[in-house]
Design a protein around this motif. Structure first.
Motif, PDB file in Angstrom:
ATOM      1  N   GLN A 238       0.840  -1.196   0.000  1.00 48.22           N
ATOM      2  CA  GLN A 238       0.000   0.000   0.000  1.00 48.22           C
ATOM      3  C   GLN A 238       0.883   1.257   0.000  1.00 48.22           C
ATOM      4  OE1 GLN A 238      -3.430  -0.302   2.812  1.00 48.22           O
ATOM      5  NE2 GLN A 238      -2.545  -2.294   3.335  1.00 48.22           N
ATOM      6  N   THR A 239       0.395   2.283  -0.602  1.00 44.33           N
ATOM      7  CA  THR A 239       1.151   3.528  -0.772  1.00 44.33           C
ATOM      8  C   THR A 239       1.582   4.117   0.566  1.00 44.33           C
ATOM      9  OG1 THR A 239      -0.167   3.981  -2.747  1.00 44.33           O
ATOM     10  CG2 THR A 239       1.120   5.812  -1.845  1.00 44.33           C
ATOM     11  N   ASN A 240       2.874   4.406   0.686  1.00 44.13           N
ATOM     12  CA  ASN A 240       3.488   5.120   1.823  1.00 44.13           C
ATOM     13  C   ASN A 240       3.512   4.326   3.131  1.00 44.13           C
ATOM     14  OD1 ASN A 240       3.943   7.416   0.225  1.00 44.13           O
ATOM     15  ND2 ASN A 240       1.908   8.241   0.697  1.00 44.13           N
ATOM     16  N   VAL A 241       2.964   3.110   3.166  1.00 43.88           N
ATOM     17  CA  VAL A 241       2.905   2.365   4.434  1.00 43.88           C
ATOM     18  C   VAL A 241       4.306   1.953   4.888  1.00 43.88           C
ATOM     19  CG1 VAL A 241       2.111   0.253   5.554  1.00 43.88           C
ATOM     20  CG2 VAL A 241       0.553   1.564   4.111  1.00 43.88           C
ATOM     21  N   GLU A 242       5.132   1.438   3.977  1.00 43.07           N
ATOM     22  CA  GLU A 242       6.483   1.022   4.356  1.00 43.07           C
ATOM     23  C   GLU A 242       7.296   2.215   4.849  1.00 43.07           C
ATOM     24  OE1 GLU A 242      10.275  -1.568   2.613  1.00 43.07           O
ATOM     25  OE2 GLU A 242       8.486  -1.260   1.375  1.00 43.07           O
ATOM     26  N   GLU A 243       7.134   3.355   4.186  1.00 43.29           N
ATOM     27  CA  GLU A 243       7.842   4.570   4.617  1.00 43.29           C
ATOM     28  C   GLU A 243       7.376   4.988   6.010  1.00 43.29           C
ATOM     29  OE1 GLU A 243      10.798   7.290   4.118  1.00 43.29           O
ATOM     30  OE2 GLU A 243      10.237   5.678   2.734  1.00 43.29           O
ATOM     31  N   MET A 244       6.083   4.818   6.271  1.00 48.88           N
ATOM     32  CA  MET A 244       5.528   5.142   7.588  1.00 48.88           C
ATOM     33  C   MET A 244       6.174   4.274   8.666  1.00 48.88           C
ATOM     34  SD  MET A 244       1.563   4.824   8.904  1.00 48.88           S
ATOM     35  CE  MET A 244       0.912   5.555   7.401  1.00 48.88           C
ATOM     36  N   PHE A 245       6.346   2.981   8.380  1.00 49.52           N
ATOM     37  CA  PHE A 245       6.972   2.068   9.334  1.00 49.52           C
ATOM     38  C   PHE A 245       8.435   2.448   9.587  1.00 49.52           C
ATOM     39  CE2 PHE A 245       3.293  -0.577   9.001  1.00 49.52           C
ATOM     40  CZ  PHE A 245       3.332  -1.425  10.090  1.00 49.52           C
ATOM     41  N   LYS A 246       9.147   2.850   8.540  1.00 48.93           N
ATOM     42  CA  LYS A 246      10.556   3.236   8.693  1.00 48.93           C
ATOM     43  C   LYS A 246      10.681   4.453   9.599  1.00 48.93           C
ATOM     44  CE  LYS A 246      12.091   1.502   4.177  1.00 48.93           C
ATOM     45  NZ  LYS A 246      12.555   1.886   2.814  1.00 48.93           N
ATOM     46  N   ASN A 247       9.836   5.455   9.371  1.00 51.35           N
ATOM     47  CA  ASN A 247       9.890   6.666  10.190  1.00 51.35           C
ATOM     48  C   ASN A 247       9.450   6.383  11.625  1.00 51.35           C
ATOM     49  OD1 ASN A 247      10.752   8.192   7.995  1.00 51.35           O
ATOM     50  ND2 ASN A 247       8.662   8.703   7.370  1.00 51.35           N
ATOM     51  N   TYR A 248       8.460   5.499  11.768  1.00 52.16           N
ATOM     52  CA  TYR A 248       7.997   5.121  13.103  1.00 52.16           C
ATOM     53  C   TYR A 248       9.113   4.442  13.883  1.00 52.16           C
ATOM     54  CZ  TYR A 248       5.195   2.772  16.694  1.00 52.16           C
ATOM     55  OH  TYR A 248       4.679   2.325  17.884  1.00 52.16           O
ATOM     56  N   LEU A 249       9.929   3.640  13.198  1.00 56.43           N
ATOM     57  CA  LEU A 249      11.027   2.917  13.847  1.00 56.43           C
ATOM     58  C   LEU A 249      12.041   3.876  14.446  1.00 56.43           C
ATOM     59  CD1 LEU A 249      12.516   0.192  14.359  1.00 56.43           C
ATOM     60  CD2 LEU A 249      13.583   0.494  12.133  1.00 56.43           C
ATOM     61  N   THR A 250      12.433   4.897  13.709  1.00 58.29           N
ATOM     62  CA  THR A 250      13.508   5.791  14.160  1.00 58.29           C
ATOM     63  C   THR A 250      13.009   6.976  14.982  1.00 58.29           C
ATOM     64  OG1 THR A 250      13.364   6.965  12.044  1.00 58.29           O
ATOM     65  CG2 THR A 250      14.994   5.206  12.225  1.00 58.29           C
ATOM     66  N   GLU A 251      11.760   7.364  14.769  1.00 57.77           N
ATOM     67  CA  GLU A 251      11.259   8.561  15.464  1.00 57.77           C
ATOM     68  C   GLU A 251      10.407   8.205  16.684  1.00 57.77           C
ATOM     69  OE1 GLU A 251       9.391  11.177  12.662  1.00 57.77           O
ATOM     70  OE2 GLU A 251      11.050  11.013  11.228  1.00 57.77           O
ATOM     71  N   ALA A 252       9.289   7.536  16.450  1.00 54.24           N
ATOM     72  CA  ALA A 252       8.382   7.225  17.569  1.00 54.24           C
ATOM     73  C   ALA A 252       9.014   6.245  18.553  1.00 54.24           C
ATOM     74  CB  ALA A 252       7.067   6.672  17.038  1.00 54.24           C
ATOM     75  N   LEU A 253       9.754   5.261  18.034  1.00 57.52           N
ATOM     76  CA  LEU A 253      10.378   4.268  18.915  1.00 57.52           C
ATOM     77  C   LEU A 253      11.751   4.699  19.411  1.00 57.52           C
ATOM     78  CD1 LEU A 253       9.375   0.944  17.110  1.00 57.52           C
ATOM     79  CD2 LEU A 253       8.371   1.944  19.148  1.00 57.52           C
TER      80      LEU A 253
END
Length: 556
Positions: A238-253
């Motif tokens: 799905q569009t932008n979902v993988e990018e969302m996970f990458k940013n979540y890994l380094t920023e939110a976590l």
């Protein structure tokens, strides 16, 4: 009574009973009362029931076939009806009648056994049809609760254990795999017990059944994992979902998973919670870390459901935790592997052609990093995974066991380095001796310390250039080796160095067109400085690292 079997009513009764018989029928005829031979009864065997008729057709005794037994008495044979209401009743049979009954019982038992086998076969087939993924016939076992002597039949269908009485006539209980454990048996009836957690139910199994059970659990886990992996592929399509996970890994976590073994340990927890069984490891996930991660997971799960990235259907919450962990694990290789690549790929000449061992040697040749740092080792492992340089054995985890393999490789290289140093000492291959100690460094002025660091880097094989004292844009020394330009800021401090130094070096990198930035001190760094340096990929040398380099290159 003699004419009982000749009456029309009795003939009709016998014919009706014969028609009602599903499997077997036997007309025994008249029998005598053991206490009073003047009294007679009439005996019919219909399936597994004994029908005893008296002089009046309205009075009949019906008991189970196998609640009766035959006892020989000299020339006569007494047939005793074992029944709670007629415990002492005995009926005299002829020898031929006795033999007929014995043979009837024998034939009916065979028929019964055949029927039970057919029933069990059909029941097993029915359970197989219910299985979405897999099933296992564990067979007969002892157990239940207390007393511990009942026979049961165990059958695994997907993630559930079905427990039946051994004749399969009644299902006793259905237990999810997550609600089971397997331990050494305390009953003495078998080697192991499959136990219901928090309950009294336990089922003794042989070592063969135990191995089948555990292998089933692992195999089922693998099938479930493949389903989850397919779901992750669907998410990332799905569009932008993988990018969302990458940013979540380094920023939110906040880089909680730089330690790549945390992925495996967290997975292990959810595997155990989800499947009931997991491979034993040296370490387990800390409860505090798990709680912290799940707190962050919950909001992200709600976001994914809100955006309909994942299904809104109600599922076991641990499933979503496992899904997120595996999805983040998948993107982490690119995120952190590429980060190390961007920082140090210049050292790995002809990377595509390098073997795993050559990568380890090259890593050890990078003299500006602390090879003992766990964080550096984690990032290097991601780098090896990113470039497919790391392989492990079957049934091993690429993250957990892969990192252990890298650690062993680094340890081996470090030992080889110690051996070479020992050889140099034994052969009197002394390097130039500098009597300066770390305590002497503490007494230096900022300028003297800068000169000392520049000289140290020359010993390390770098060409160095010191910038002007004023307007240096945060860089004191530019060190160059193998085409890699490093900007160094020196801090001879009594207190810890703050994040201001990190910010200054970050600004100086662009001004001087440098590849790497570095802050070097005789002291330590604040936690804020360390976090900022990690985020901006700035190398830090603290007091311990400086002392080690002084010992290595001056040996004085």
């Amino acid at each position: 009574m003699e004419n009982l079997d000749k009456t029309e009513n009795f003939k009709m009764t016998k014919e009706k009973l014969k028609q009602e018989a599903k499997f077997m029928y036997l007309d025994i005829g008249f029998i005598l009362d053991g206490q009073n031979y003047e009294k007679k009864s009439y005996l019919l065997l219909i399936d597994d029931k004994v029908h005893v008729y008296y002089s009046s057709l309205s009075r009949a005794l019906i008991i189970d076939l196998f609640e009766t037994r035959v006892i020989k008495r000299n020339l006569r044979t007494d047939y005793k009806i074992a029944h709670t209401s007629f415990q002492d009743t005995e009926n005299v049979l002829s020898f031929e009648q006795m033999e007929e009954i014995k043979q009837y019982k024998k034939n009916y038992r065979k028929l019964q056994k055949k029927q039970e086998q057919e029933y069990i076969k059909n029941k097993l087939e029915s359970l197989k049809q219910e299985a979405k993924f897999m099933y296992l016939d564990l067979g007969v076992t002892y157990g239940g609760g207390y007393p511990y002597n009942s026979k049961y039949y165990l059958f695994l269908v997907d993630d559930k254990l079905h427990v039946y009485f051994s004749d399969f006539k009644k299902e006793v209980v259905v237990i999810e795999l997550t609600g089971l454990s397997i331990n050494e048996s305390s009953s003495g009836k078998a080697d192991f017990d499959i136990r219901e957690k928090g309950g009294i139910n336990r089922y003794s199994v042989s070592s063969v059944q135990k191995d089948k059970f555990i292998n089933y659990c692992y195999e089922f886990k693998e099938k479930e994992i493949k389903i989850i992996e397919k779901e992750i592929d669907r998410l990332f399509s799905q569009t932008n979902v993988e990018e969302m996970f990458k940013n979540y890994l380094t920023e939110a976590l906040e880089d909680n998973f730089v330690n790549l073994q945390n992925f495996t340990l967290l997975e292990d927890y959810y595997y155990k919670d989800f499947f009931g069984f997991v491979r034993e490891r040296e370490y387990v996930i800390k409860k505090e870390f798990k709680a912290q991660i799940e707190f962050k997971y919950d909001k992200f799960i709600d976001l994914l459901k809100y955006r309909e990235v994942i299904n809104k259907e109600e599922r076991y919450h641990g499933y979503y935790y496992l899904l997120l962990t595996k999805a983040l694990k998948k993107v982490s290789v690119e995120v952190y592997g590429q980060k190390f690549h961007n920082n140090y790929h210049g050292y790995f000449i002809d990377l595509l052609d390098l073997t795993y061992k050559e990568c380890i040697r090259t890593f050890f040749s990078i003299d500006i990093i602390n090879h003992e740092s766990k964080t550096i080792q984690y990032m290097f492992t991601y780098f090896l995974l990113y470039h497919n340089k790391l392989s492990i054995g079957d049934n091993q985890d690429l993250f957990y066991d892969g990192f252990s393999k890298v650690q062993s490789g680094i340890k081996e290289m470090n030992y080889q380095k110690e051996l070479l140093q020992l050889e140099d000492r034994l052969l009197k291959k002394q390097k130039s001796i500098n009597p300066t100690t770390i305590d002497d460094v503490d007494l230096m002025t900022g300028t003297v310390f800068e000169n000392f660091v520049a000289e140290l880097f020359k010993k390390m094989g770098y060409s160095t250039k010191q910038t002007k004292n004023t307007g240096d844009q945060g860089i004191d020394i530019i060190a160059v080796k193998d085409g890699i330009r490093i900007g160094i800021q020196t801090k001879c401090y009594a207190n810890s160095v703050s994040n201001k130094a990190i910010q200054e070096v970050k600004a100086g990198l662009k001004f001087y067109h440098l590849d790497k930035g570095m802050v070097l001190t005789n002291s330590h760094f604040t936690k804020g400085a360390i976090n900022l340096a990690n985020s901006n990929e700035i190398i830090l040398w603290d007091r311990l690292m400086l002392k080690e380099k002084m010992h290595e290159y001056y040996r004085g």
